[in-house]
Design an enzyme around this catalytic site. Structure first.
Site, PDB file in Angstrom:
ATOM      1  N   HIS A 110       0.405  -0.700  -0.391  1.00  0.00           N
ATOM      2  CA  HIS A 110      -0.256   0.097   0.097  1.00  0.00           C
ATOM      3  C   HIS A 110       0.987   1.444  -0.021  1.00  0.00           C
ATOM      4  CE1 HIS A 110      -3.979  -1.859   1.105  1.00  0.00           C
ATOM      5  NE2 HIS A 110      -3.576  -3.192   1.357  1.00  0.00           N
TER       6      HIS A 110
ATOM      7  N   ASP B 248       3.895   9.418  -0.512  1.00  0.00           N
ATOM      8  CA  ASP B 248       2.414   8.997  -0.230  1.00  0.00           C
ATOM      9  C   ASP B 248       2.321   7.539  -1.041  1.00  0.00           C
ATOM     10  OD1 ASP B 248       0.078   8.279   1.178  1.00  0.00           O
ATOM     11  OD2 ASP B 248      -0.045  10.234   1.374  1.00  0.00           O
TER      12      ASP B 248
END
Ligand code: G6P
Length: 495
Positions: A183, A392
């Protein structure tokens, strides 16, 4: 709860629960955390609540159809729990001791891998005892999965905390079809090479049939490293192993339950609450919003500085614009996170102290987490959403804001270093290290014409609504099902 309790005790909950049974499942999800959080009631009793993350929502239908099981840690130390059923889903807790919480979770996962994989925006620490604990705990997750998975089952392992599980599981259960999804970003080769256990991590991941990443660049980093460090033959997205297996490394950008969130945002109650929020801030012309876990990767300092300067130099009037920053508490025992909290407390205090007036603090800072309904109302209330991470993997907040703007209004300021920037190209994209550039983008996002904002939002909404979390999960699982069979072995197809 005592360790011998048969099921986690639930009081005052409407969920259907049954006595534990050792589940056997054709579909198994393994994540560091279970999809339910334990909450403490005012009277001291404990309760369970579905975690807000979109992962459960995405996997729920396929879990239900296949009698799936979810293996994960329930968030407390030194507390073994039996498997239990929650709302028809089989949950299999993996216990962690307090030493393991310190060394595997806070240590190797969040003090070594997290900063290393996020471009070393904080300094990663390398400790051999943290690594030992990581290996031990990964083995425990793999052992649990080996017990739970039916013959030929599909197992989907999630995220950086469990990168050794694919290989460990393949060793004990070569009959399984194994997928892994990361992720967070996968770092450039130059940074990954710093890791003393780089080869073990690569080999751990190669236990999977399909390794998924957020972006194509991450998959390429991985394949290049495998070629350089493990010396396997590779071609494009495929790694060829000496035992005849092939491992695919590919990008699957994760998303959100877009229509579910939009439906929540459309409820009259959300709009009423949004109006109330604006009203309580004196109905400013521009309401800017940040919502993040309180994490040093999120670029909070940079965005608050940019906004503070716009007010201080008079480009923006204090009556005109207000910034709400929600920072959800996270990993509070990890040193870097404690430092960050103090840092942001001080910065907000300084800006509000320097440029605020009575009844007009320019920044409203909330160190708290909120239910989904309140988030939807905040997204409805905000004219400008400010998402400025230094790095991110994806950033789902950016997609959530877009899903809630069903009138095609509002503006998104988005860091080019968020995975989401690859899909949300019509956002006001910024380099968060460039404070002047960020100030200019914030002004554009506020002052552009409505037509320009609508043009941008429409395009972003199409992207988010068409590529939701259901699409993400089904594409990954389809590719996993079609991945080349090792030695012609058969696995059971998912329903
Ligand atoms: C990120 C990670 C997840 C993690 C979440 C919350 O999104 O990718 O794996 O669960 O942060 O962090 P926590 O340490 O509280 O689980």
């Amino acid at each position: 709860m005592s360790p011998s309790s048969p099921v986690p005790q639930v009081e005052g909950t409407d969920r259907g629960r049954t006595k534990p049974r050792a589940p056997k499942a054709a579909f198994v999800v393994i994540a560091n955390r279970l999809p339910v959080d334990r909450v403490q009631n005012a009277d001291g009793s404990t309760d369970w609540r579905t975690s807000p993350g979109g992962l459960v929502a995405a996997l729920e239908p396929v879990m239900r159809r296949n009698g799936g099981a979810w293996i994960g840690w329930h968030g407390a130390a030194d507390e073994p729990l039996d498997p239990f059923e929650d709302d028809g889903l089989q949950l299999v807790p993996v216990p962690l001791s307090s030493d393991e919480v310190e060394e595997y979770y806070e240590g190797f996962s969040n003090g070594t891998l997290w900063p290393l994989y996020h471009d070393v925006v904080a300094h990663p620490e390398f400790h051999r005892e943290w690594w030992d604990s990581y290996v031990r705990v990964n083995q425990r997750f793999a052992d649990r999965a080996a017990e739970v998975a039916e013959d030929g089952a599909v197992v989907w392992i999630q995220d950086y905390q469990l990168q050794l599980v694919p290989q460990m599981l393949r060793e004990s259960r070569p009959d399984l079809r194994i997928g892994f999804f990361l992720h967070i970003p996968f770092p450039p080769t130059e940074l990954f090479q710093q890791l003393p256990w780089r080869k073990q991590i690569l080999e751990g991941l190669l236990g999977a049939d399909l390794v998924g990443f957020q972006l194509p660049g991450a998959a390429q980093n991985f394949v290049r490293l495998v070629r350089q460090r493990v010396r396997h033959k590779t071609h494009r997205e495929t790694v060829y192993l000496p035992d005849g297996r092939a491992v695919i490394a590919k990008a699957y950008p994760i998303s959100i339950d877009a229509s579910g969130l939009e439906a929540l945002a459309r409820q009259p109650e959300s709009q009423r609450r949004a109006d109330e929020i604006r009203e309580s801030l004196g109905n400013p012309e521009y309401l800017l919003l940040g919502i993040d876990r309180l994490d040093y990767t999120k670029g909070l300092r940079q965005r608050l500085r940019a906004f503070g300067e716009l007010i201080a130099e008079g480009t923006l009037d204090i009556e005109q614009a207000v910034f709400i920053q929600v920072a959800t508490p996270s990993r509070e025992r990890v040193g870097q996170y404690r430092l960050l909290r103090d840092d942001i407390d001080r910065l907000v205090g300084r800006i509000n102290g320097d440029v605020g007036r009575i009844g007009n603090p320019p920044i409203t800072y909330l160190h708290s987490s909120y239910p989904r309904s309140e988030m939807a109302a905040l997204y409805r209330a905000a004219d400008v959403m400010v998402v400025t991470p230094l790095r991110d993997g994806m950033n789902l907040v950016a997609k959530e804001y877009v899903a809630c703007r069903y009138h095609n209004d509002g503006a998104l300021v988005l860091s080019e270093f968020a995975g989401a920037a690859a899909e949300l190209r019509q956002a006001y994209q910024v380099n968060p290290y460039d404070i002047n550039g960020m100030k200019a983008a914030l002004m554009d996002a506020m002052c552009d014409t409505q037509a320009e904002k609508t043009r941008r939002m429409k395009a972003m909404r199409r992207q988010v609504m068409d590529n939701d979390i259901e699409h993400w999960a089904s594409t990954f699982l389809e590719d996993l099902a079609n991945a080349r069979q090792p030695h012609g072995k058969r696995t059971r197809p998912l329903l």
